[in-house]
Write a protein that holds these residues in place. Structure first.
Motif, PDB file in Angstrom:
ATOM      1  N   LYS A 421      60.704 111.212 126.908  1.00  0.00           N
ATOM      2  CA  LYS A 421      60.757 112.571 127.472  1.00  0.00           C
ATOM      3  C   LYS A 421      62.100 112.794 128.182  1.00  0.00           C
ATOM      4  O   LYS A 421      62.705 113.859 128.073  1.00  0.00           O
ATOM      5  CB  LYS A 421      59.588 112.780 128.444  1.00  0.00           C
ATOM      6  N   PHE A 422      62.533 111.771 128.919  1.00  0.00           N
ATOM      7  CA  PHE A 422      63.837 111.853 129.591  1.00  0.00           C
ATOM      8  C   PHE A 422      64.944 112.042 128.561  1.00  0.00           C
ATOM      9  O   PHE A 422      65.826 112.914 128.721  1.00  0.00           O
ATOM     10  CB  PHE A 422      64.077 110.580 130.413  1.00  0.00           C
ATOM     11  N   ILE A 423      64.902 111.245 127.485  1.00  0.00           N
ATOM     12  CA  ILE A 423      65.932 111.337 126.446  1.00  0.00           C
ATOM     13  C   ILE A 423      65.939 112.730 125.819  1.00  0.00           C
ATOM     14  O   ILE A 423      67.005 113.329 125.608  1.00  0.00           O
ATOM     15  CB  ILE A 423      65.702 110.256 125.365  1.00  0.00           C
ATOM     16  N   ASN A 424      64.751 113.272 125.537  1.00  0.00           N
ATOM     17  CA  ASN A 424      64.680 114.604 124.934  1.00  0.00           C
ATOM     18  C   ASN A 424      65.265 115.671 125.846  1.00  0.00           C
ATOM     19  O   ASN A 424      65.962 116.585 125.394  1.00  0.00           O
ATOM     20  CB  ASN A 424      63.222 114.945 124.598  1.00  0.00           C
ATOM     21  N   GLU A 425      64.988 115.581 127.151  1.00  0.00           N
ATOM     22  CA  GLU A 425      65.538 116.561 128.100  1.00  0.00           C
ATOM     23  C   GLU A 425      67.050 116.438 128.200  1.00  0.00           C
ATOM     24  O   GLU A 425      67.769 117.444 128.262  1.00  0.00           O
ATOM     25  CB  GLU A 425      64.890 116.383 129.480  1.00  0.00           C
ATOM     26  N   VAL A 426      67.535 115.191 128.232  1.00  0.00           N
ATOM     27  CA  VAL A 426      68.983 114.981 128.322  1.00  0.00           C
ATOM     28  C   VAL A 426      69.675 115.493 127.067  1.00  0.00           C
ATOM     29  O   VAL A 426      70.746 116.116 127.139  1.00  0.00           O
ATOM     30  CB  VAL A 426      69.307 113.484 128.554  1.00  0.00           C
ATOM     31  N   ASN A 427      69.063 115.277 125.918  1.00  0.00           N
ATOM     32  CA  ASN A 427      69.668 115.746 124.669  1.00  0.00           C
ATOM     33  C   ASN A 427      69.759 117.259 124.593  1.00  0.00           C
ATOM     34  O   ASN A 427      70.560 117.809 123.827  1.00  0.00           O
ATOM     35  CB  ASN A 427      68.878 115.211 123.474  1.00  0.00           C
ATOM     36  N   ASP A 428      68.927 117.941 125.397  1.00  0.00           N
ATOM     37  CA  ASP A 428      68.970 119.409 125.442  1.00  0.00           C
ATOM     38  C   ASP A 428      70.058 119.936 126.377  1.00  0.00           C
ATOM     39  O   ASP A 428      70.345 121.142 126.382  1.00  0.00           O
ATOM     40  CB  ASP A 428      67.614 119.964 125.889  1.00  0.00           C
ATOM     41  N   VAL A 429      70.658 119.036 127.177  1.00  0.00           N
ATOM     42  CA  VAL A 429      71.740 119.454 128.080  1.00  0.00           C
ATOM     43  C   VAL A 429      72.968 119.817 127.244  1.00  0.00           C
ATOM     44  O   VAL A 429      73.333 119.097 126.308  1.00  0.00           O
ATOM     45  CB  VAL A 429      72.087 118.333 129.087  1.00  0.00           C
ATOM     46  N   LYS A 430      73.584 120.919 127.571  1.00  0.00           N
ATOM     47  CA  LYS A 430      74.735 121.398 126.808  1.00  0.00           C
ATOM     48  C   LYS A 430      75.845 120.343 126.787  1.00  0.00           C
ATOM     49  O   LYS A 430      76.223 119.794 127.811  1.00  0.00           O
ATOM     50  CB  LYS A 430      75.258 122.693 127.427  1.00  0.00           C
ATOM     51  N   GLY A 431      76.358 120.068 125.591  1.00  0.00           N
ATOM     52  CA  GLY A 431      77.471 119.136 125.445  1.00  0.00           C
ATOM     53  C   GLY A 431      77.063 117.700 125.197  1.00  0.00           C
ATOM     54  O   GLY A 431      77.921 116.853 124.930  1.00  0.00           O
ATOM     55  N   VAL A 432      75.754 117.393 125.274  1.00  0.00           N
ATOM     56  CA  VAL A 432      75.281 116.035 124.997  1.00  0.00           C
ATOM     57  C   VAL A 432      75.078 115.885 123.494  1.00  0.00           C
ATOM     58  O   VAL A 432      74.317 116.633 122.879  1.00  0.00           O
ATOM     59  CB  VAL A 432      73.974 115.713 125.752  1.00  0.00           C
ATOM     60  N   LYS A 433      75.773 114.907 122.890  1.00  0.00           N
ATOM     61  CA  LYS A 433      75.644 114.658 121.451  1.00  0.00           C
ATOM     62  C   LYS A 433      74.365 113.897 121.142  1.00  0.00           C
ATOM     63  O   LYS A 433      73.630 114.257 120.218  1.00  0.00           O
ATOM     64  CB  LYS A 433      76.850 113.841 120.967  1.00  0.00           C
ATOM     65  N   ALA A 434      74.126 112.828 121.888  1.00  0.00           N
ATOM     66  CA  ALA A 434      72.938 112.007 121.654  1.00  0.00           C
ATOM     67  C   ALA A 434      72.775 111.044 122.818  1.00  0.00           C
ATOM     68  O   ALA A 434      73.725 110.766 123.554  1.00  0.00           O
ATOM     69  CB  ALA A 434      73.061 111.237 120.341  1.00  0.00           C
ATOM     70  N   THR A 435      71.557 110.528 122.954  1.00  0.00           N
ATOM     71  CA  THR A 435      71.267 109.501 123.955  1.00  0.00           C
ATOM     72  C   THR A 435      70.749 108.273 123.218  1.00  0.00           C
ATOM     73  O   THR A 435      69.759 108.352 122.483  1.00  0.00           O
ATOM     74  CB  THR A 435      70.223 109.991 124.970  1.00  0.00           C
ATOM     75  N   LEU A 436      71.428 107.150 123.399  1.00  0.00           N
ATOM     76  CA  LEU A 436      71.093 105.935 122.670  1.00  0.00           C
ATOM     77  C   LEU A 436      70.484 104.904 123.611  1.00  0.00           C
ATOM     78  O   LEU A 436      71.031 104.619 124.679  1.00  0.00           O
ATOM     79  CB  LEU A 436      72.345 105.345 122.010  1.00  0.00           C
ATOM     80  N   GLY A 437      69.354 104.364 123.196  1.00  0.00           N
ATOM     81  CA  GLY A 437      68.685 103.311 123.948  1.00  0.00           C
ATOM     82  C   GLY A 437      67.642 102.677 123.064  1.00  0.00           C
ATOM     83  O   GLY A 437      67.535 102.992 121.873  1.00  0.00           O
TER      84      GLY A 437
END
Length: 695
Positions: A421-437
């Motif tokens: 859920k955290f990753i999905n919210e961060v990925n919705d932040v403008k300018g974020v390409k992707a979150t890898l973990g």
């Protein structure tokens, strides 16, 4: 036996000792580590620095590099990763091929994740090191990786920038010194009355510089900015002391038959004068020590120490060199080539109102300009574009739309569901390409059980789990700072003890810290210099008047970039004011001291100001020109913008201060004559009658 006579008597032992001391000084210089990472000077108690410490201690990973690989298939990338992992201090190499063993096609990944690690024939790789970002071991590892890879591999990130900064700086620093020496020799040849004496000036100052650089071994390390500037700046700010000793010696030779007696007297007079002069310069550098961004402490300590050593060498080594070479110096005597500027003094004093009008016209745009300068904090911007690390970062931007990488440390005990859920919210932040973990890979068609254990160890140490956020925005931009704030707000919802770290968050902290430091340093330098003037002249008004004159010169100097459209490195905007104040307020003190002597002897205001200007203008001109010569050439030559900008501003500042003191200060002394003699001690006529100027 007084100090001057002791130096004259012991001149040979002094020179022998001076040469012997060069040996430990050179050894100290060689064993003083240079720190090329500016961000390490941030306060250790801020969250981003604490996070970096956790990354180093708990994960055994103090640094990482983002690498672009072109024209290789998964099998070749896996082989390359194995080769890189054999390099000393490389902890792990993470790529899609190495993480999955090349058994799972990249094509089955969701588009967002696929685009973040693969683009046509280009793939992304991360190299983790077991030492810190700017550690020698990390830098050596990058050098070795570059040597075993080909032109298809581009290593980006801060550690790569640090190694390129190191190589460029180490190449340029000796050239800085050579340029400063050559230009100083030219100026001294024009202004001195002997062709040989400039070489003795530079030899004495050179020894002081070596002692200073060698003594830095006590600190353990110095920044590359300090290393690059120390020799040039010490030469610039201490040259006056040698010139004063020489002029004093020449004057005393006319009064004494024996050159030893003349030198002993010259040493004593010089010691009193240069101590008074050097205190303000030292105060300017001491003010830098009050910065919470400890690069100021680093530069301040080294330069304050350098000024003190410069004074010591001026009154010990230089007199000894002059005495043993007196006949040779006389044989190379010549008339100074510069004209006698004292002849224009009466005209300047008579037309003082012109310069007051000019001041009134310039003060507003100068103040506005210096208050509205544009400043950059992105350390990449200060380096040439042809460096390997800069080209690699451009590849990251071009191929993957990635300009910066953030890292998140989160509680390992958080459920996979919460982390996703955290990753999905961060990925919705403008300018974020992707979150890898771990979750982003395990939730994208790759079972968690299929991830190798060494990959899991990189991303989770049992206490913290590590995620990488790929951002489109450049470090130090308003966009990335806003993005970091949004990510931090999201992080607080899921893990109040979680940390956002990396170059961009560190740089955001740098902006906040240095904005605060700018006001602190300026205030402290003004207070210290003002207090010294108060003590020297025992005056309430002169500290305000003299500091105001030099501050006007600083405003003009710092206002120019605003109107030329220049963008300054953040360090420049903080330190240049205090350096210019500390090193050029001596011009104003010299003239005011001559003015005081003239008033004390019974001259009226106009006559006293004219006398003060006549007896100061040549010394001020020579001093400013020497400062300019030592710094301007370096500013023009250096490819490191942080060094270049500092030197250009210091050189220009010396010339502006010279003109302001020569043209504006006489007007100030005339206009405020009554205030000065009412609020200062020692400005009365010898008989005890107070004399007021009659303009």
């Amino acid at each position: 036996m007084n100090f001057g006579k002791a130096v004259v008597k012991l001149r040979i032992p002094i020179l022998i000792l001076a040469v012997i001391l060069l040996i430990p000084a050179v050894l100290g210089y060689v064993h003083t580590r240079t720190n090329y990472d500016i961000l390490t000077y941030l306060p250790k108690d801020i969250e981003t620095m604490k996070g970096q410490e956790i990354l180093a201690q708990d994960f055994g990973t103090g640094a990482f590099s983002m690498v672009v690989i072109e024209g290789m298939d998964d099998k070749e990338i896996k082989e390359l990763a194995s080769k890189i992992e054999n390099v000393d201090h490389v902890e792990r190499v993470l790529s899609y091929a190495s993480a999955t063993g090349g058994s799972i096609p990249v094509d089955i990944l969701p588009k967002e994740l696929k685009d973040s690690i693969s683009d046509g024939d280009a793939q992304l790789m991360a190299i983790f090191y077991d030492t810190t970002l700017s550690a020698d071991e990390t830098l050596n590892a990058i050098e070795e990786i570059r040597s075993i890879t080909n032109k298809q591999v581009f290593i980006g990130g801060m550690s790569a920038i640090v190694i390129d900064t190191k190589n460029l700086s180490d190449h340029e620093v000796p050239i800085y010194v050579a340029i400063a020496v050559v230009l100083s020799l030219i100026v001294l040849t024009l202004t001195m009355d002997s062709f040989l004496i400039p070489f003795f000036f530079l030899l004495s100052i050179g020894m002081a510089i070596i002692y200073n650089l060698g003594s830095n071994v006590v600190q353990g390390e110095i920044s590359y900015v300090t290393k690059a500037l120390a020799a040039v700046l010490q030469l610039a700010v201490t040259m006056d002391y040698s010139i004063f000793l020489w002029h004093s010696y020449c004057a005393e030779k006319k009064k004494h038959e024996n050159i030893k007696d003349a030198m002993a007297e010259a040493i004593n007079k010089t010691l009193v004068s240069v101590i008074g002069s050097s205190i303000t310069t030292v105060a300017g550098f001491v003010a830098l020590c009050f910065m919470s961004f400890t690069l100021g402490l680093d530069l301040g300590i080294v330069m304050a120490k350098g000024v003190v050593l410069g004074v010591i060498c001026c009154v010990t080594i230089l007199p000894s060199l002059i005495l043993i070479s007196d006949k040779a110096i006389e044989k190379t005597a010549h008339r100074p080539i510069i004209p006698d500027f004292s002849k224009i003094s009466p005209w300047i004093v008579n037309h003082y109102y012109i310069f007051l009008i000019i001041f009134a016209i310039l003060i507003v745009p100068a103040f506005y300009g210096q208050a509205h300068n544009k400043v950059y904090y992105n350390l990449d911007s200060s380096l040439p574009k042809d460096l390997e690390s800069i080209q690699a970062n451009e590849k990251l931007e071009k191929e993957f739309g990635m300009n910066s990488t953030h890292m998140v440390l989160m509680d390992s005990n958080l459920s996979d569901k919460e982390v996703r859920k955290f990753i999905n919210e961060v990925n919705d932040v403008k300018g974020v390409k992707a979150t890898l973990g771990i979750q982003s890979m395990a939730g994208a068609g790759v079972p968690k059980e299929m991830l190798p254990q060494h990959i899991l160890d990189i991303l989770d140490d049992g206490e913290y789990q590590l995620l990488f956020i790929l951002s489109e925005y450049k470090v130090a931009s308003d966009e990335v700072n806003h993005q970091c704030d949004e990510i931090n707000n999201i992080l607080d919802k899921y893990d109040s003890k979680g940390m956002l770290i990396g170059e961009a968050p560190c740089t955001e902290d740098l902006i906040k810290v240095t904005d605060h430091d700018f006001n602190i340093v300026n205030s402290v330098s003004i207070l210290l210099v003002g207090f010294i003037i108060l003590f020297v002249f025992k005056s309430v008004s002169l500290p305000v008047l003299l500091v105001s004159v030099i501050e006007f010169a600083i405003f003009v100097n710092m206002g120019i970039p605003h109107y030329t459209g220049a963008v300054l490195p953040f360090v420049t905007s903080i330190v240049i004011g205090t350096i210019q104040l500390g090193s050029t307020v001596d011009y104003a003190i010299l003239m005011t001291n001559n003015y005081k002597d003239a008033r004390h002897s019974g001259m009226e205001a106009k006559e006293a100001v004219t006398y003060a200007l006549q007896h100061s203008i040549t010394s001020i001109f020579v001093s400013a020109l020497s400062f300019f010569a030592a710094t301007f050439g370096v500013g023009v030559y250096s490819k490191i913008d942080m060094i270049s900008s500092l030197c250009i501003l210091m050189a220009r500042g010396a010339i502006i201060s010279m003109f302001v003191v020569v043209l504006l200060l006489p007007a100030v002394l005339r206009v405020f004559d009554k205030l000065i003699i009412h609020s200062s001690m020692g400005f009365m006529e010898k008989k005890g009658e107070m004399i007021y100027g009659k303009a």
